[in-house]
Design an enzyme around this catalytic site. Structure first.
Site, PDB file in Angstrom:
ATOM      1  N   LYS A  48       7.663  16.248  -1.606  1.00 40.40           N
ATOM      2  CA  LYS A  48       8.475  15.714  -2.686  1.00 40.40           C
ATOM      3  C   LYS A  48       9.028  16.845  -3.557  1.00 40.40           C
ATOM      4  CE  LYS A  48       8.078  11.371  -1.674  1.00 40.40           C
ATOM      5  NZ  LYS A  48       9.262  10.620  -1.197  1.00 40.40           N
TER       6      LYS A  48
ATOM      7  N   LYS B 219      13.838   0.905   5.064  1.00 38.01           N
ATOM      8  CA  LYS B 219      12.770   0.323   4.259  1.00 38.01           C
ATOM      9  C   LYS B 219      12.890  -1.204   4.312  1.00 38.01           C
ATOM     10  CE  LYS B 219      11.642   3.968   0.951  1.00 38.01           C
ATOM     11  NZ  LYS B 219      12.345   5.139   1.489  1.00 38.01           N
TER      12      LYS B 219
END
Length: 393
Positions: free
Chosen positions: A189, A289
């Site tokens: 991240k 997703k």
């Protein structure tokens, strides 16, 4: 003639086994929603500018007149990641549930059409209902969901492990630890500060073992000029760039100025954008997703289009417990191995067990249950009392 007869007999037997004519017509009699906090094992999860110690998930239980029960889940990644938030999910579910009572949960096209009639937009709300209906369909036909989605095309699902945003040296230590656990694909991240992110990428990539795969995921966090600076600074590092900027157009500019393979995620909200990305050659991998597109039904459409067009796909969700992870695993199991990049096992990040029967994780892979439906059974103690229940009057 006997060979033709045998082929016809076998084909008829297969169709008969899956045919909805063989089952009684089911009716939804009750829909309940539960709120569950999912605390993180490592204490926190950080990306872009956000940090959370737990995530607010909504579990949906759909009951039928024949006693079959289906489980679904919607878990937005906080209120500022996508146009979705946990309280909104529960409000939307309460709004549409009464209109679904009496419907056949196995008629998935009709269920999705009815939800669209009851509520315009808000796909993350509808995802949990759709997921629960797939669970019921699997139980009604005696099949694991992956069989209904195309069959078991890969025995084990390749996982990626998230390296949460921290100081560079801490992230390097984490990826070393995860590699000891057997993981070989990673998503680090970034997206909070371009200068520090460059340091993070160098530190983590140095700790990466030869042959392992690393992506730097900014989660839309860089401005276009920052993303270009980062791409130039890390030019010689073997890494994927994932959703560097907020908009599709900004990501295209970055792609035009880098040799790094590009993953698009947050801007890939529907099949229309997927087709645009394919035509523009805007990405090398796309993240699907389930929650974002509205459930397993629409995720299957998205996945099948990726396979048809030759677009490599990561299959995951915004977040979730064993229920959402099971849906991810079943969709990934039924995806051709060469077209599947990686998936997430979110239940492995939590310190509580909401349901039993979730995918088994070992050496960087996961495997879903072969039991009918999603293969999960909820823990009633973990669920607690429902936020609401709507039933046949």
């Amino acid at each position: 003639m006997s060979e033709i007869y045998n082929c016809r007999f076998i084909a008829a037997s297969i169709l008969d086994a899956y045919s909805p004519v063989k089952r009684e017509i089911l009716k939804i009699t009750k829909i309940s929603a539960f709120q569950v906090d999912l605390p993180l094992k490592e204490g926190a999860y950080s990306w872009h500018i956000h940090t959370y110690s737990s995530f607010d998930s909504t579990i949906v239980v759909v009951e039928t007149d024949e006693g079959l029960v289906g489980y679904g889940e919607t878990c937005p990644l906080g209120p500022a990641y996508l146009p979705a938030f946990a309280e909104g999910a529960r409000a939307g579910l309460k709004k549409i549930s009464a209109g679904l009572i009496g419907e056949d949960p196995c008629q998935l096209g009709k269920i999705n059409q009815r939800m669209d009639e009851l509520l315009n937009g808000h796909p993350y709300v509808k995802s949990a209902i759709d997921m629960a209906c797939w669970d019921i369909l699997g139980k009604a036909t005696g099949q694991p969901v992956y069989n209904l989605l195309g069959g078991l095309l890969q025995e084990n699902v390749t996982l990626f492990k998230v390296v949460s945003r921290q100081a560079p040296e801490q992230m390097a230590k984490k990826i070393a630890h995860y590699q000891e656990q057997g993981f070989r694909q990673f998503q680090m991240k970034v997206g909070s500060d371009a200068n520090l992110d460059i340091e993070r990428i160098f530190a983590v990539s140095t700790a990466l073992r030869t042959g392992n795969v690393l992506a730097a995921d900014a989660n839309t966090g860089w401005r276009q000029h920052e993303a270009l600076r980062v791409a130039k600074a890390i030019r010689d590092i073997d890494i994927y760039l994932e959703q560097p900027c907020l908009t599709y157009e900004e990501c295209q500019v970055v792609r035009a100025h880098t040799d790094h393979p590009m993953i698009l995620d947050e801007c890939m909200a529907d099949v229309g954008t997927l087709i645009r990305g394919y035509n523009d050659k805007a990405m090398d991998v796309v993240n699907l997703k389930i929650n974002r597109v509205g459930g397993i039904t629409k995720a299957k459409q998205f996945r099948d289009l990726c396979v048809t067009m030759g677009v490599i796909v990561t299959i995951e969700d915004t977040w979730g417990c064993e229920i959402a992870t099971s849906a991810i695993a079943h969709l990934a199991h039924s995806t051709p191995k060469g077209m599947h990049f990686q998936s997430s096992a979110f239940h492995e990040y939590h310190s509580i067990e909401v349901a039993t029967g979730g995918p088994v994780v070992e050496n960087g892979y996961m495997k879903a249950s072969s039991e009918p439906g999603l293969g999960v059974s909820v823990n009633s103690e973990a669920l607690g009392k429902p936020i609401f229940s709507i039933a046949v009057s």
